[in-house]
Write a protein that holds these residues in place. Structure first.
Motif, PDB file in Angstrom:
ATOM      1  N   MET A 200       0.975  -0.976  -0.201  1.00  0.00           N
ATOM      2  CA  MET A 200      -0.081   0.278   0.470  1.00  0.00           C
ATOM      3  C   MET A 200       0.989   1.168  -0.042  1.00  0.00           C
ATOM      4  N   ARG A 201       0.447   2.002  -1.101  1.00  0.00           N
ATOM      5  CA  ARG A 201       1.316   3.335  -0.693  1.00  0.00           C
ATOM      6  C   ARG A 201       0.401   4.488  -0.618  1.00  0.00           C
ATOM      7  N   VAL A 202       0.649   5.533   0.525  1.00  0.00           N
ATOM      8  CA  VAL A 202       0.307   6.096   0.619  1.00  0.00           C
ATOM      9  C   VAL A 202       0.982   7.757  -0.088  1.00  0.00           C
ATOM     10  N   THR A 203      -0.190   8.929  -0.591  1.00  0.00           N
ATOM     11  CA  THR A 203       0.138  10.281  -0.736  1.00  0.00           C
ATOM     12  C   THR A 203       0.206  11.281  -0.066  1.00  0.00           C
ATOM     13  N   LEU A 204       0.726  12.238   0.490  1.00  0.00           N
ATOM     14  CA  LEU A 204       0.369  12.703   1.569  1.00  0.00           C
ATOM     15  C   LEU A 204       0.058  14.190   1.099  1.00  0.00           C
ATOM     16  N   ILE A 205      -0.903  14.738   2.103  1.00  0.00           N
ATOM     17  CA  ILE A 205      -1.538  16.513   1.477  1.00  0.00           C
ATOM     18  C   ILE A 205       0.488  17.023   1.161  1.00  0.00           C
ATOM     19  N   ASN A 206       1.506  16.891   1.530  1.00  0.00           N
ATOM     20  CA  ASN A 206       2.716  18.050   1.302  1.00  0.00           C
ATOM     21  C   ASN A 206       3.567  16.815  -0.261  1.00  0.00           C
ATOM     22  N   GLY A 207       3.157  15.870  -0.175  1.00  0.00           N
ATOM     23  CA  GLY A 207       3.664  15.100  -1.539  1.00  0.00           C
ATOM     24  C   GLY A 207       4.411  13.895  -1.717  1.00  0.00           C
ATOM     25  N   LYS A 208       4.428  13.659   0.556  1.00  0.00           N
ATOM     26  CA  LYS A 208       5.542  13.000   0.000  1.00  0.00           C
ATOM     27  C   LYS A 208       4.775  10.978   0.365  1.00  0.00           C
ATOM     28  N   LYS A 209       5.061   9.855   0.101  1.00  0.00           N
ATOM     29  CA  LYS A 209       4.792   8.285   0.033  1.00  0.00           C
ATOM     30  C   LYS A 209       5.642   7.661   0.982  1.00  0.00           C
ATOM     31  N   LYS A 210       4.426   7.657   1.550  1.00  0.00           N
ATOM     32  CA  LYS A 210       4.412   6.416   2.823  1.00  0.00           C
ATOM     33  C   LYS A 210       4.579   4.918   2.342  1.00  0.00           C
ATOM     34  N   TYR A 211       4.448   3.878   3.169  1.00  0.00           N
ATOM     35  CA  TYR A 211       4.266   2.833   2.431  1.00  0.00           C
ATOM     36  C   TYR A 211       3.663   1.802   3.234  1.00  0.00           C
ATOM     37  N   PHE A 212       3.557   0.740   2.812  1.00  0.00           N
ATOM     38  CA  PHE A 212       2.820  -0.541   4.144  1.00  0.00           C
ATOM     39  C   PHE A 212       2.732  -1.369   3.139  1.00  0.00           C
ATOM     40  N   TYR A 213       2.817  -2.955   4.276  1.00  0.00           N
ATOM     41  CA  TYR A 213       1.974  -4.366   3.870  1.00  0.00           C
ATOM     42  C   TYR A 213       0.797  -3.798   4.198  1.00  0.00           C
ATOM     43  N   PHE A 214       0.613  -4.162   3.297  1.00  0.00           N
ATOM     44  CA  PHE A 214      -1.466  -3.323   3.101  1.00  0.00           C
ATOM     45  C   PHE A 214      -2.012  -4.716   4.634  1.00  0.00           C
ATOM     46  N   ASP A 215      -1.887  -6.076   4.644  1.00  0.00           N
ATOM     47  CA  ASP A 215      -2.352  -6.690   5.772  1.00  0.00           C
ATOM     48  C   ASP A 215      -1.884  -6.613   7.012  1.00  0.00           C
ATOM     49  N   THR A 216      -0.699  -5.536   7.111  1.00  0.00           N
ATOM     50  CA  THR A 216      -0.389  -5.117   8.961  1.00  0.00           C
ATOM     51  C   THR A 216      -1.451  -3.732   9.556  1.00  0.00           C
ATOM     52  N   VAL A 217      -1.918  -3.034   8.283  1.00  0.00           N
ATOM     53  CA  VAL A 217      -2.057  -1.601   8.783  1.00  0.00           C
ATOM     54  C   VAL A 217      -3.756  -1.718   9.626  1.00  0.00           C
TER      55      VAL A 217
END
Length: 143
Positions: A83-100
């Motif tokens: 899972m890739r999440v884009t934030l308001i400031n343009g930065k991206k954070k990454y997760f393994y979805f099943d841990t969210v």
């Protein structure tokens, strides 16, 4: 010759990875239908070593998302779903979805299988875009 084959392999991997998009509102609505207290311990293989990983996984089975053409698709949860999440400031954070997990309007989740202590914690109102991608990693559940 080996360099050309490696280059073709990398191009093939990039082309073959399907990316799906889900709006933050849709994600939240689908995710709040689950109970984060129903986290279950799962075990996955480690494609690089013989050691297995044990961690807590959310109870989501599928998510509704859209593909590149705008078609509705059902994306199945798996240990290799990223899972890739884009934030308001343009930065991206990454997760393994099943841990969210989503707790009190805060998105939390693991960003590494090898180092279980590495977590991302993001205020949900900072998210502008969520993408799901089957990472092509050879992870699967053992139980």
């Amino acid at each position: 010759m080996k360099l050309k084959l490696i280059g073709l392999g990398i191009i093939f991997l990039l082309i073959s990875c399907k990316t799906y998009t889900i709006t933050p509102q849709s994600f939240k609505s689908q995710f709040t239908k689950t109970d984060n207290n129903k986290m279950k311990e799962v075990e996955t293989n480690n494609p690089l070593f013989y050691k297995k990983f044990k961690y807590l996984s959310n109870d989501i089975k599928y998510l509704n998302a859209t593909d590149k053409k705008g078609n509705l698709v059902f994306v199945q949860n798996s240990p290799s779903l990223e899972m890739r999440v884009t934030l308001i400031n343009g930065k991206k954070k990454y997760f393994y979805f099943d841990t969210v997990t989503l707790e009190n309007d805060t998105l939390k989740g693991g960003k590494s299988r090898f180092m279980s202590g590495l977590k991302n914690v993001i205020p949900f109102d900072q998210i502008v875009k969520i993408e799901l991608q089957e990472g092509g990693k050879n992870y699967y559940y053992n139980n």
